[in-house]
Design a protein around this motif. Structure first.
Motif, short mmCIF file in Angstrom:
data_model
loop_
_atom_site.label_atom_id
_atom_site.label_comp_id
_atom_site.label_asym_id
_atom_site.label_seq_id
_atom_site.Cartn_x
_atom_site.Cartn_y
_atom_site.Cartn_z
N PRO A 1 92.05 -48.88 35.27
CA PRO A 1 92.84 -47.67 35.53
C PRO A 1 93.92 -47.97 36.56
N VAL A 2 95.13 -47.44 36.35
CA VAL A 2 96.20 -47.64 37.34
C VAL A 2 96.70 -46.33 37.93
N ALA A 3 96.51 -45.24 37.23
CA ALA A 3 96.95 -43.95 37.76
C ALA A 3 96.21 -42.84 37.02
N ALA A 4 96.06 -41.70 37.70
CA ALA A 4 95.27 -40.62 37.10
C ALA A 4 95.98 -39.28 37.25
N ASN A 5 95.53 -38.34 36.46
CA ASN A 5 96.02 -36.96 36.52
C ASN A 5 97.54 -36.87 36.32
N ILE A 6 97.96 -37.36 35.19
CA ILE A 6 99.37 -37.37 34.83
C ILE A 6 99.60 -36.28 33.78
N ASP A 7 100.66 -35.50 33.94
CA ASP A 7 100.92 -34.42 32.99
C ASP A 7 101.76 -34.86 31.81
N GLN A 8 102.65 -35.81 32.06
CA GLN A 8 103.51 -36.22 30.94
C GLN A 8 104.04 -37.63 31.12
N ILE A 9 104.23 -38.29 29.97
CA ILE A 9 104.79 -39.64 29.94
C ILE A 9 106.20 -39.53 29.37
N LEU A 10 107.20 -39.88 30.19
CA LEU A 10 108.57 -39.86 29.70
C LEU A 10 108.91 -41.21 29.08
N ILE A 11 109.10 -41.21 27.79
CA ILE A 11 109.42 -42.44 27.08
C ILE A 11 110.94 -42.53 27.04
N VAL A 12 111.46 -43.48 27.84
CA VAL A 12 112.91 -43.59 27.95
C VAL A 12 113.42 -44.63 26.96
N PHE A 13 114.44 -44.27 26.22
CA PHE A 13 115.15 -45.25 25.41
C PHE A 13 116.63 -44.93 25.57
N ALA A 14 117.49 -45.76 25.01
CA ALA A 14 118.92 -45.62 25.32
C ALA A 14 119.76 -45.95 24.10
N VAL A 15 121.00 -45.51 24.19
CA VAL A 15 121.94 -45.86 23.12
C VAL A 15 122.05 -47.39 23.07
N GLU A 16 122.00 -47.99 24.25
CA GLU A 16 121.97 -49.45 24.36
C GLU A 16 120.95 -49.86 25.42
N PRO A 17 120.07 -50.77 25.23
CA PRO A 17 119.80 -51.51 23.99
C PRO A 17 119.31 -50.56 22.88
N GLU A 18 119.82 -50.78 21.71
CA GLU A 18 119.52 -49.93 20.56
C GLU A 18 118.02 -49.87 20.29
N PRO A 19 117.48 -48.66 20.20
CA PRO A 19 116.02 -48.57 20.01
C PRO A 19 115.64 -48.73 18.55
N HIS A 20 114.53 -49.37 18.32
CA HIS A 20 113.98 -49.38 16.97
C HIS A 20 113.02 -48.21 16.90
N ALA A 21 113.06 -47.51 15.78
CA ALA A 21 112.14 -46.38 15.61
C ALA A 21 110.71 -46.86 15.85
N ASN A 22 110.45 -48.07 15.41
CA ASN A 22 109.10 -48.61 15.56
C ASN A 22 108.66 -48.68 17.02
N LEU A 23 109.60 -49.03 17.89
CA LEU A 23 109.27 -49.14 19.31
C LEU A 23 108.93 -47.76 19.88
N ILE A 24 109.71 -46.76 19.51
CA ILE A 24 109.42 -45.40 19.98
C ILE A 24 108.04 -44.98 19.48
N ASP A 25 107.75 -45.28 18.24
CA ASP A 25 106.44 -44.92 17.69
C ASP A 25 105.31 -45.62 18.44
N ARG A 26 105.54 -46.86 18.81
CA ARG A 26 104.51 -47.57 19.58
C ARG A 26 104.21 -46.86 20.89
N TYR A 27 105.26 -46.46 21.58
CA TYR A 27 105.05 -45.74 22.83
C TYR A 27 104.35 -44.41 22.58
N LEU A 28 104.75 -43.73 21.52
CA LEU A 28 104.14 -42.44 21.22
C LEU A 28 102.65 -42.58 20.92
N VAL A 29 102.32 -43.60 20.14
CA VAL A 29 100.91 -43.83 19.80
C VAL A 29 100.09 -44.11 21.06
N ALA A 30 100.65 -44.96 21.93
CA ALA A 30 99.96 -45.29 23.17
C ALA A 30 99.78 -44.04 24.03
#
Ligand code: GDP
Ligand code: ZN
Length: 356
Positions: free
Chosen positions: A127-156
């Motif tokens: 465990p590294v941290a507890a009692n978190i309300d939300q995970i902000l998954i940051v991506f950007a216009v550059e470097p161009e995100p792959h949909a797959n990468l966003i999905d990986r973060y979402l699944v996690a």
């Protein structure tokens, strides 16, 4: 588990060190008990761990009122913990007592709402941290995100039970029409995920981001270069040293073990009564696909959930089995084929790592 044989002397030394450590903990505990009995500690009170260093912690007293500026009552207190309290992490809510010398002792931990885990050097989840309300998954216009990468973060994120929020940064670099990225975002919005678009360069969306973060404890995750440090820097303008220190670490490629810290922020300008908490560490920023099994991955695609368990075969792996409810949903357009392709790729990558 290492199969390496320890020499008798090594074993003896390890046992000796362990015994000494236990003795020290016992001594400390009995000193604590004496002090507690002698009334050297104040009454029990609630607080939250904002940083930890081995066996000492910084605990922020829970504020009696929303604000008591300048009173010093909201300063963190360096605490040690009772020996029976192992594994406290940043974000933990605790019960602690103030000592007369200004330090404190943590006597209990409250139930955790959730916990973020990362593999340690030996691949074991810690465990590294507890009692978190939300995970902000940051991506950007550059470097161009792959949909797959966003999905990986979402699944996690889904696997931790912590609500994900998508943040598209650097929208100043977005082409006029928005192109494929806008389409991509619309797809995630349709799935029910909150989306915030920001630009540090034009200040765009930073108010919306502040509102998103208010009254909550958040973490920022995402690929390197998307602008996490920049966004965090906007939220914590007085913590400028920290961001530099972090990038120095990553430049050296060191697998850094820097402890997670909890930061309090207040809003800017007309929104200055907005407040919230942020937990950050290089390790948390790298949070990604922790080891999950195939079922957890399927569950992590939220629009799959209603179809899971509907396949003709109970052990359906949703490849080409007849009567597969997921394949049927892709066919009918209920599941976007790109999301399904993402699912496949994630499952395949799990198989690859299992082979090694
Ligand atoms: P991190 O690796 O995710 O922490 O990303 P950084 O915050 O270090 O940002 C990476 C680079 O993107 C830096 O050169 C920033 O100046 C730049 N950057 C950050 N936000 C924006 C933005 O909104 N627009 C543009 N054009 N560049 C940005
Ligand atoms: Zn199926």
């Amino acid at each position: 588990m290492s199969k390496r044989k320890l020499s008798r002397q090594q074993r003896w030394r390890i046992e000796k060190v362990q015994a000494e450590r236990e003795q020290r903990a016992e001594n400390r505990d009995s000193r604590d008990s004496e002090k507690l009995a002698a009334g050297e500690y104040g009454p029990e009170q609630p607080g939250r761990v904002i940083a930890h260093f081995g066996r000492t912690l910084d605990v922020l007293p829970k504020r009696a009122s929303q604000r008591s500026p300048g009173s010093g009552a909201n300063d963190p207190v360096r605490c040690h913990m009772r020996a029976n309290l192992d594994g406290l992490v940043t974000g933990d809510r605790v019960i602690w007592r103030h000592g007369q010398d200004g330090s404190g002792v943590v006597v209990a931990r409250s139930e955790r709402d959730n916990v973020l885990e990362r593999p340690d050097a030996r691949g074991q989840l810690k465990p590294v941290a507890a009692n978190i309300d939300q995970i902000l998954i940051v991506f950007a216009v550059e470097p161009e995100p792959h949909a797959n990468l966003i999905d990986r973060y979402l699944v996690a994120a889904e696997a931790t039970g912590i609500a994900p929020v998508l943040v598209l940064n650097k929208i100043d670099l977005l082409p006029e029409q928005g192109g494929v990225l806008r389409e991509l975002l619309a797809r995630y919005e349709a799935l029910g995920y909150p989306v915030v678009t920001t630009s540090i360069n034009t200040d765009n969306g930073l108010d919306a981001l502040h509102h998103r973060l208010a009254e909550r404890t958040s973490v920022f995750v995402g690929q390197s270069g998307v602008g996490k440090s920049s966004l965090i820097g906007c939220l914590l303008p007085h913590e400028d040293l920290r961001v530099g220190a972090l990038s120095e670490d990553s430049r050296k490629g060191r697998h850094t073990t820097t402890t997670a810290r909890l930061y309090h922020f207040t809003g800017l300008g007309s929104d200055c009564d907005l407040e919230g908490e942020l937990i950050d560490s290089p390790g948390i920023r790298e949070f990604g696909l922790i080891h999950l099994d195939e079922q957890q991955v399927a569950q992590g695609f939220i629009e799959f959930r209603q179809h899971l368990g509907q396949c003709r075969f109970r052990d359906c792996r949703h490849r080409q089995e007849p009567g597969c409810a997921l394949l049927a949903a892709v066919e009918s357009g209920q599941i976007h084929q790109q999301r399904f392709a993402s699912y496949r790729r994630i499952v395949d990558s799990l198989e690859d790592t299992n082979k090694h």
